[in-house]
Design a protein around this motif. Structure first.
Motif, PDB file in Angstrom:
ATOM      1  N   SER A 127      27.406  24.395  45.724  1.00  0.00           N
ATOM      2  CA  SER A 127      28.684  23.838  45.282  1.00  0.00           C
ATOM      3  C   SER A 127      28.813  23.886  43.768  1.00  0.00           C
ATOM      4  O   SER A 127      29.878  24.190  43.222  1.00  0.00           O
ATOM      5  CB  SER A 127      28.830  22.392  45.756  1.00  0.00           C
ATOM      6  OG  SER A 127      28.870  22.338  47.164  1.00  0.00           O
ATOM      7  N   ILE A 128      27.698  23.586  43.089  1.00  0.00           N
ATOM      8  CA  ILE A 128      27.698  23.638  41.616  1.00  0.00           C
ATOM      9  C   ILE A 128      27.923  25.073  41.150  1.00  0.00           C
ATOM     10  O   ILE A 128      28.713  25.340  40.240  1.00  0.00           O
ATOM     11  CB  ILE A 128      26.378  23.073  41.047  1.00  0.00           C
ATOM     12  CG1 ILE A 128      26.306  21.566  41.319  1.00  0.00           C
ATOM     13  CG2 ILE A 128      26.263  23.360  39.557  1.00  0.00           C
ATOM     14  CD1 ILE A 128      24.950  20.961  41.046  1.00  0.00           C
ATOM     15  N   GLU A 129      27.231  26.018  41.815  1.00  0.00           N
ATOM     16  CA  GLU A 129      27.409  27.428  41.466  1.00  0.00           C
ATOM     17  C   GLU A 129      28.854  27.861  41.684  1.00  0.00           C
ATOM     18  O   GLU A 129      29.452  28.544  40.854  1.00  0.00           O
ATOM     19  CB  GLU A 129      26.478  28.308  42.318  1.00  0.00           C
ATOM     20  CG  GLU A 129      25.033  28.295  41.878  1.00  0.00           C
ATOM     21  CD  GLU A 129      24.203  29.271  42.694  1.00  0.00           C
ATOM     22  OE1 GLU A 129      24.478  29.425  43.895  1.00  0.00           O
ATOM     23  OE2 GLU A 129      23.302  29.881  42.123  1.00  0.00           O
ATOM     24  N   ASP A 130      29.424  27.479  42.821  1.00  0.00           N
ATOM     25  CA  ASP A 130      30.807  27.836  43.139  1.00  0.00           C
ATOM     26  C   ASP A 130      31.771  27.238  42.134  1.00  0.00           C
ATOM     27  O   ASP A 130      32.751  27.880  41.729  1.00  0.00           O
ATOM     28  CB  ASP A 130      31.176  27.368  44.549  1.00  0.00           C
ATOM     29  CG  ASP A 130      30.474  28.178  45.635  1.00  0.00           C
ATOM     30  OD1 ASP A 130      29.881  29.222  45.288  1.00  0.00           O
ATOM     31  OD2 ASP A 130      30.509  27.765  46.806  1.00  0.00           O
ATOM     32  N   LEU A 131      31.502  25.980  41.711  1.00  0.00           N
ATOM     33  CA  LEU A 131      32.363  25.330  40.730  1.00  0.00           C
ATOM     34  C   LEU A 131      32.304  26.060  39.400  1.00  0.00           C
ATOM     35  O   LEU A 131      33.334  26.278  38.752  1.00  0.00           O
ATOM     36  CB  LEU A 131      31.943  23.866  40.568  1.00  0.00           C
ATOM     37  CG  LEU A 131      32.827  23.004  39.653  1.00  0.00           C
ATOM     38  CD1 LEU A 131      34.253  22.957  40.188  1.00  0.00           C
ATOM     39  CD2 LEU A 131      32.258  21.606  39.521  1.00  0.00           C
ATOM     40  N   ASP A 132      31.089  26.473  38.981  1.00  0.00           N
ATOM     41  CA  ASP A 132      30.939  27.234  37.738  1.00  0.00           C
ATOM     42  C   ASP A 132      31.690  28.560  37.829  1.00  0.00           C
ATOM     43  O   ASP A 132      32.368  28.970  36.887  1.00  0.00           O
ATOM     44  CB  ASP A 132      29.455  27.496  37.441  1.00  0.00           C
ATOM     45  CG  ASP A 132      28.732  26.235  36.974  1.00  0.00           C
ATOM     46  OD1 ASP A 132      29.420  25.276  36.591  1.00  0.00           O
ATOM     47  OD2 ASP A 132      27.489  26.225  37.011  1.00  0.00           O
ATOM     48  N   LEU A 133      31.544  29.239  38.967  1.00  0.00           N
ATOM     49  CA  LEU A 133      32.223  30.515  39.150  1.00  0.00           C
ATOM     50  C   LEU A 133      33.737  30.323  39.112  1.00  0.00           C
ATOM     51  O   LEU A 133      34.465  31.117  38.497  1.00  0.00           O
ATOM     52  CB  LEU A 133      31.812  31.151  40.487  1.00  0.00           C
ATOM     53  CG  LEU A 133      32.492  32.465  40.858  1.00  0.00           C
ATOM     54  CD1 LEU A 133      32.286  33.515  39.774  1.00  0.00           C
ATOM     55  CD2 LEU A 133      31.978  32.974  42.199  1.00  0.00           C
ATOM     56  N   LEU A 134      34.215  29.257  39.733  1.00  0.00           N
ATOM     57  CA  LEU A 134      35.654  28.985  39.748  1.00  0.00           C
ATOM     58  C   LEU A 134      36.168  28.741  38.331  1.00  0.00           C
ATOM     59  O   LEU A 134      37.239  29.226  37.952  1.00  0.00           O
ATOM     60  CB  LEU A 134      35.943  27.781  40.649  1.00  0.00           C
ATOM     61  CG  LEU A 134      37.417  27.467  40.917  1.00  0.00           C
ATOM     62  CD1 LEU A 134      38.128  28.648  41.556  1.00  0.00           C
ATOM     63  CD2 LEU A 134      37.535  26.233  41.796  1.00  0.00           C
ATOM     64  N   LYS A 135      35.404  27.991  37.544  1.00  0.00           N
ATOM     65  CA  LYS A 135      35.805  27.727  36.153  1.00  0.00           C
ATOM     66  C   LYS A 135      35.863  29.021  35.351  1.00  0.00           C
ATOM     67  O   LYS A 135      36.775  29.235  34.543  1.00  0.00           O
ATOM     68  CB  LYS A 135      34.821  26.750  35.496  1.00  0.00           C
ATOM     69  CG  LYS A 135      34.989  25.310  35.970  1.00  0.00           C
ATOM     70  CD  LYS A 135      33.953  24.415  35.304  1.00  0.00           C
ATOM     71  CE  LYS A 135      34.105  22.969  35.767  1.00  0.00           C
ATOM     72  NZ  LYS A 135      33.053  22.100  35.202  1.00  0.00           N
ATOM     73  N   ILE A 136      34.872  29.898  35.574  1.00  0.00           N
ATOM     74  CA  ILE A 136      34.850  31.186  34.864  1.00  0.00           C
ATOM     75  C   ILE A 136      36.044  32.040  35.272  1.00  0.00           C
ATOM     76  O   ILE A 136      36.706  32.659  34.430  1.00  0.00           O
ATOM     77  CB  ILE A 136      33.523  31.930  35.133  1.00  0.00           C
ATOM     78  CG1 ILE A 136      32.361  31.169  34.482  1.00  0.00           C
ATOM     79  CG2 ILE A 136      33.574  33.363  34.617  1.00  0.00           C
ATOM     80  CD1 ILE A 136      30.988  31.635  34.915  1.00  0.00           C
ATOM     81  N   LEU A 137      36.342  32.068  36.578  1.00  0.00           N
ATOM     82  CA  LEU A 137      37.493  32.826  37.074  1.00  0.00           C
ATOM     83  C   LEU A 137      38.799  32.304  36.483  1.00  0.00           C
ATOM     84  O   LEU A 137      39.654  33.083  36.058  1.00  0.00           O
ATOM     85  CB  LEU A 137      37.556  32.758  38.606  1.00  0.00           C
ATOM     86  CG  LEU A 137      36.596  33.647  39.384  1.00  0.00           C
ATOM     87  CD1 LEU A 137      36.626  33.304  40.859  1.00  0.00           C
ATOM     88  CD2 LEU A 137      36.946  35.117  39.171  1.00  0.00           C
ATOM     89  N   GLU A 138      38.947  30.983  36.454  1.00  0.00           N
ATOM     90  CA  GLU A 138      40.162  30.375  35.887  1.00  0.00           C
ATOM     91  C   GLU A 138      40.303  30.724  34.409  1.00  0.00           C
ATOM     92  O   GLU A 138      41.398  31.035  33.931  1.00  0.00           O
ATOM     93  CB  GLU A 138      40.130  28.862  36.068  1.00  0.00           C
ATOM     94  CG  GLU A 138      40.395  28.415  37.501  1.00  0.00           C
ATOM     95  CD  GLU A 138      40.236  26.908  37.690  1.00  0.00           C
ATOM     96  OE1 GLU A 138      39.620  26.269  36.801  1.00  0.00           O
ATOM     97  OE2 GLU A 138      40.716  26.391  38.711  1.00  0.00           O
ATOM     98  N   SER A 139      39.182  30.670  33.698  1.00  0.00           N
ATOM     99  CA  SER A 139      39.197  30.987  32.273  1.00  0.00           C
ATOM    100  C   SER A 139      39.596  32.448  32.037  1.00  0.00           C
ATOM    101  O   SER A 139      40.429  32.744  31.175  1.00  0.00           O
ATOM    102  CB  SER A 139      37.814  30.723  31.670  1.00  0.00           C
ATOM    103  OG  SER A 139      37.760  31.164  30.334  1.00  0.00           O
ATOM    104  N   GLU A 140      39.010  33.353  32.825  1.00  0.00           N
ATOM    105  CA  GLU A 140      39.314  34.782  32.683  1.00  0.00           C
ATOM    106  C   GLU A 140      40.771  35.067  33.059  1.00  0.00           C
ATOM    107  O   GLU A 140      41.459  35.832  32.375  1.00  0.00           O
ATOM    108  CB  GLU A 140      38.365  35.605  33.558  1.00  0.00           C
ATOM    109  CG  GLU A 140      38.576  37.109  33.501  1.00  0.00           C
ATOM    110  CD  GLU A 140      38.234  37.742  32.163  1.00  0.00           C
ATOM    111  OE1 GLU A 140      38.532  38.927  31.997  1.00  0.00           O
ATOM    112  OE2 GLU A 140      37.689  37.044  31.274  1.00  0.00           O
ATOM    113  N   LEU A 141      41.239  34.439  34.129  1.00  0.00           N
ATOM    114  CA  LEU A 141      42.625  34.645  34.563  1.00  0.00           C
ATOM    115  C   LEU A 141      43.597  34.114  33.510  1.00  0.00           C
ATOM    116  O   LEU A 141      44.585  34.783  33.172  1.00  0.00           O
ATOM    117  CB  LEU A 141      42.861  33.961  35.912  1.00  0.00           C
ATOM    118  CG  LEU A 141      44.267  34.093  36.503  1.00  0.00           C
ATOM    119  CD1 LEU A 141      44.634  35.563  36.712  1.00  0.00           C
ATOM    120  CD2 LEU A 141      44.376  33.331  37.812  1.00  0.00           C
ATOM    121  N   ASN A 142      43.338  32.931  32.979  1.00  0.00           N
ATOM    122  CA  ASN A 142      44.199  32.367  31.938  1.00  0.00           C
ATOM    123  C   ASN A 142      44.224  33.249  30.699  1.00  0.00           C
ATOM    124  O   ASN A 142      45.267  33.427  30.065  1.00  0.00           O
ATOM    125  CB  ASN A 142      43.749  30.945  31.566  1.00  0.00           C
ATOM    126  CG  ASN A 142      44.038  29.950  32.678  1.00  0.00           C
ATOM    127  OD1 ASN A 142      44.943  30.161  33.486  1.00  0.00           O
ATOM    128  ND2 ASN A 142      43.270  28.879  32.730  1.00  0.00           N
TER     129      ASN A 142
END
Length: 202
Positions: free
Chosen positions: A14-29
């Motif tokens: 879950s922690i890994e997925d949350l980190d990945l989601l944050k990275i994806l959001e940052s890249e998309l933004n």
């Protein structure tokens, strides 16, 4: 103990997925805030018609039937090499250009590269020029002629003028480069959004 291990494993995932989601959001933004090509106005392709442009592929196909009856077909996509950030376009376009005379099965095929690394005129280079006896032998191993750079410089110049006379000139290559960059940027932002949506659902 096994239950504790499973809980820890799920928590770690879950922690890994949350980190990945944050990275994806940052890249998309970042992509959405710096869509520099999307705001640029597209010019025309002259007499060329965009015949094929799938959202699932990187390449496009343009075609022009000249008043003389000649047919010119172009397949184009962005190359992998990237230039400096200050470049007008960060990647070059790879073009395969085929010219067919009316009533003949033979084809003139050109492998070309178009780029614009600054504010000046675009660079357009012919890498290879082939005479192909018929469209059925496009992928055969027949002799296709010498390397373009080995041709007489005057002949090289005339072949470039030959393509320019058929609409493959400065405005066309600049508009094609812009179109391909818009296409790639839109595809990348779309891919990031789909990945983010998938992560949100898990």
């Amino acid at each position: 103990m096994a239950r504790v291990t499973n809980v820890l494993r799920r928590a770690y995932k879950s922690i890994e997925d949350l980190d990945l989601l944050k990275i994806l959001e940052s890249e998309l933004n970042h992509e959405l805030s710096s869509m520099r090509f999307q705001n640029e106005k597209m010019g025309s392709f002259g007499d060329f018609v965009l015949e094929w442009d799938s959202p699932k592929s990187q390449d496009v196909i343009l075609r022009n039937k000249c008043s003389s009856g000649e047919e010119v077909a172009i397949s184009a996509l962005l190359g992998r090499d990237t230039f400096h950030e200050d470049s007008r376009f960060p990647a070059e376009a790879l073009l395969k250009i085929c010219v067919k005379k009316p009533g003949l099965s033979s084809i003139l095929k050109f492998d070309c590269v178009a780029s614009n690394r600054g504010g000046g005129q675009p660079d357009f280079h012919i890498q290879n020029a082939h005479y192909i006896p018929s469209s059925s032998s496009l992928n055969s191993s027949i002799y296709k002629g010498p390397s373009f750079s080995d041709l007489d410089p005057l002949l090289q110049h005339e072949l470039k003028q030959y393509l320019a006379a058929r609409g493959i000139e400065e405005d066309f290559t600049n508009n094609l480069l812009l179109y391909l960059h818009k296409k790639e940027q839109g595809q990348y932002a779309g891919w990031l959004q789909k990945l983010k949506d998938m992560m949100d659902r898990t």
